[in-house]
Scaffold this motif. Structure first.
Motif, PDB file in Angstrom:
ATOM      1  N   ASP A 181      44.575  34.188  46.812  1.00 11.95           N
ATOM      2  CA  ASP A 181      45.287  33.360  45.835  1.00 11.95           C
ATOM      3  C   ASP A 181      44.705  31.960  45.674  1.00 11.95           C
ATOM      4  O   ASP A 181      45.077  31.243  44.750  1.00 11.95           O
ATOM      5  N   PHE A 182      43.795  31.555  46.543  1.00 12.91           N
ATOM      6  CA  PHE A 182      43.274  30.192  46.478  1.00 12.91           C
ATOM      7  C   PHE A 182      42.085  30.041  45.538  1.00 12.91           C
ATOM      8  O   PHE A 182      41.694  28.918  45.209  1.00 12.91           O
ATOM      9  N   ARG A 183      41.479  31.157  45.104  1.00 12.72           N
ATOM     10  CA  ARG A 183      40.286  31.078  44.259  1.00 12.72           C
ATOM     11  C   ARG A 183      40.263  32.243  43.276  1.00 12.72           C
ATOM     12  O   ARG A 183      40.589  33.365  43.630  1.00 12.72           O
ATOM     13  N   THR A 199      52.474  29.213  43.831  1.00 12.57           N
ATOM     14  CA  THR A 199      53.636  30.086  43.906  1.00 12.57           C
ATOM     15  C   THR A 199      53.444  31.166  44.958  1.00 12.57           C
ATOM     16  O   THR A 199      52.415  31.853  44.963  1.00 12.57           O
ATOM     17  N   PHE A 200      54.424  31.285  45.843  1.00 14.08           N
ATOM     18  CA  PHE A 200      54.377  32.309  46.882  1.00 14.08           C
ATOM     19  C   PHE A 200      55.134  33.523  46.380  1.00 14.08           C
ATOM     20  O   PHE A 200      56.348  33.639  46.523  1.00 14.08           O
ATOM     21  N   ARG A 253      51.255  39.861  45.577  1.00 15.15           N
ATOM     22  CA  ARG A 253      50.025  39.303  46.152  1.00 15.15           C
ATOM     23  C   ARG A 253      48.996  40.402  46.398  1.00 15.15           C
ATOM     24  O   ARG A 253      47.799  40.212  46.160  1.00 15.15           O
ATOM     25  N   ILE A 254      49.452  41.552  46.856  1.00 15.56           N
ATOM     26  CA  ILE A 254      48.522  42.661  47.083  1.00 15.56           C
ATOM     27  C   ILE A 254      48.005  43.214  45.756  1.00 15.56           C
ATOM     28  O   ILE A 254      46.830  43.589  45.631  1.00 15.56           O
ATOM     29  N   ALA A 255      48.861  43.246  44.741  1.00 11.47           N
ATOM     30  CA  ALA A 255      48.408  43.692  43.419  1.00 11.47           C
ATOM     31  C   ALA A 255      47.321  42.762  42.878  1.00 11.47           C
ATOM     32  O   ALA A 255      46.331  43.221  42.277  1.00 11.47           O
ATOM     33  N   ARG A 256      47.486  41.452  43.096  1.00 16.05           N
ATOM     34  CA  ARG A 256      46.451  40.502  42.685  1.00 16.05           C
ATOM     35  C   ARG A 256      45.161  40.742  43.460  1.00 16.05           C
ATOM     36  O   ARG A 256      44.059  40.699  42.893  1.00 16.05           O
TER      37      ARG A 256
END
Length: 319
Positions: free
Chosen positions: A78-80, A119-120, A126-129
């Protein structure tokens, strides 16, 4: 489960030492025969303390060594943006002569999301991303001119550079501990890092249930489900708890108190795949047994323990 890979060992950087000391540490990792030098990817100091930025630090580490591989364990997706991440690691791989591992995960530490305003989302989101990111990174590394329309990322006619050939493609390491993440890792990764702590709440906890033989075998079965016919080509990794001691039982008793595992037998702790307690000889024997039974061959240790663990590396690397 018969072993499929020779042993190799990595060191994960725990201490952001001053420049000259840090450079000496990296050189010492190579000198001791470790295969990889690894950096976590955290913005907050919870759990692991202060960290150097991984990509710049790894470029520096690669520049001052000749054999040592460098990588992340693991970078937070999620950071990049994945197209940026693919470019950075392709560049690092080309300029290091192919000595790079991209370890990547979905991100988990709630505190750093909150502190940075990112956003958390739920673990599922998150896994889908992460799944979309891995598809994008793979396509860019394969040299495709990429257009991609997913639920989380959109790319239009992007030509990645630099190109990475077969000998220079970064090794892909995916870490996880739950079914969806481990099935995804099994499907796409070269190496799967198996987590034996729980991260779903945004904090790290170590319930005994995550460490038992039965649970670890279940986690490996999820990797196998994802990998299918390619399971034999997937390397398995872990970051074990290591205590070099002449008294294994006392060390196991101390672990019961440290982790809040009251009511669990010392013998059970000694049989946990992620607990390596004992003399150097006992740890060597334990690793050989764990590879035979579970398949773990890529073992990562803290830089605070790399010197005392070095005899294990000398005895087992490449075997």
């Amino acid at each position: 489960m018969a072993h499929r890979f020779p042993f190799r060992f990595g060191v994960i950087n725990e201490r952001p030492l001053p420049r000259d000391e840090w450079l000496a540490l990296v050189r010492r990792v190579e000198e001791l025969g470790y295969a990889t030098f690894l950096i976590r990817d955290h913005l907050a100091t919870d759990f692991f303390g202060a960290q150097y930025g991984p990509i710049a630090a790894l470029a520096t580490a690669a520049a001052i060594t000749s054999r040592l591989r460098v990588g992340t364990m693991v970078i937070a997706n999620d950071f990049r943006h994945p197209a940026i991440l693919a470019k950075e690691f392709a560049t690092l791989s080309v300029l290091s002569g192919g000595r790079v591992e991209l370890g990547i995960g979905a991100g988990w530490m709630r505190a750093e999301y909150d502190q940075t305003g990112i956003t958390f989302d739920s673990a599922g989101q998150r896994i889908a991303r992460l799944e979309e990111s891995l598809a994008i990174i793979d396509a860019i590394w394969r040299g495709e001119r990429l257009s991609f329309a997913g639920a989380h990322y959109r790319i239009e006619d992007l030509a990645g550079y630099p190109l990475v050939g077969a000998g220079c493609r970064p090794t892909l390491v995916v870490g996880g501990g739950r079914p969806r993440a481990l099935r995804l890792a099994g499907r796409v990764a070269d190496v799967v890092g198996v987590l034996t702590s729980a991260y779903g709440t945004g904090r790290m906890i170590s319930p005994v249930s995550e460490r038992t033989q039965e649970t670890v075998k279940l986690k490996i079965s999820w990797i196998q489900e994802g990998a299918g016919d390619r399971f034999e080509q997937v390397e398995l990794s872990m970051i074990p708890t290591i205590v070099v001691t002449d008294d294994r039982e006392a060390a196991a008793s101390a672990a019961v108190l440290q982790y809040g595992w009251e009511g669990h037998a010392v013998a059970d702790v000694l049989e946990m795949p992620s607990m390596l307690l004992g003399t150097i000889e006992e740890i060597i024997d334990g690793l050989v047994r764990r590879r035979e039974e579970f398949g773990f061959s890529y073992i990562v240790v803290s830089d605070t323990q790399m010197e005392e663990f070095a005899p294990v590396v000398a005895a087992l690397r490449g075997r």
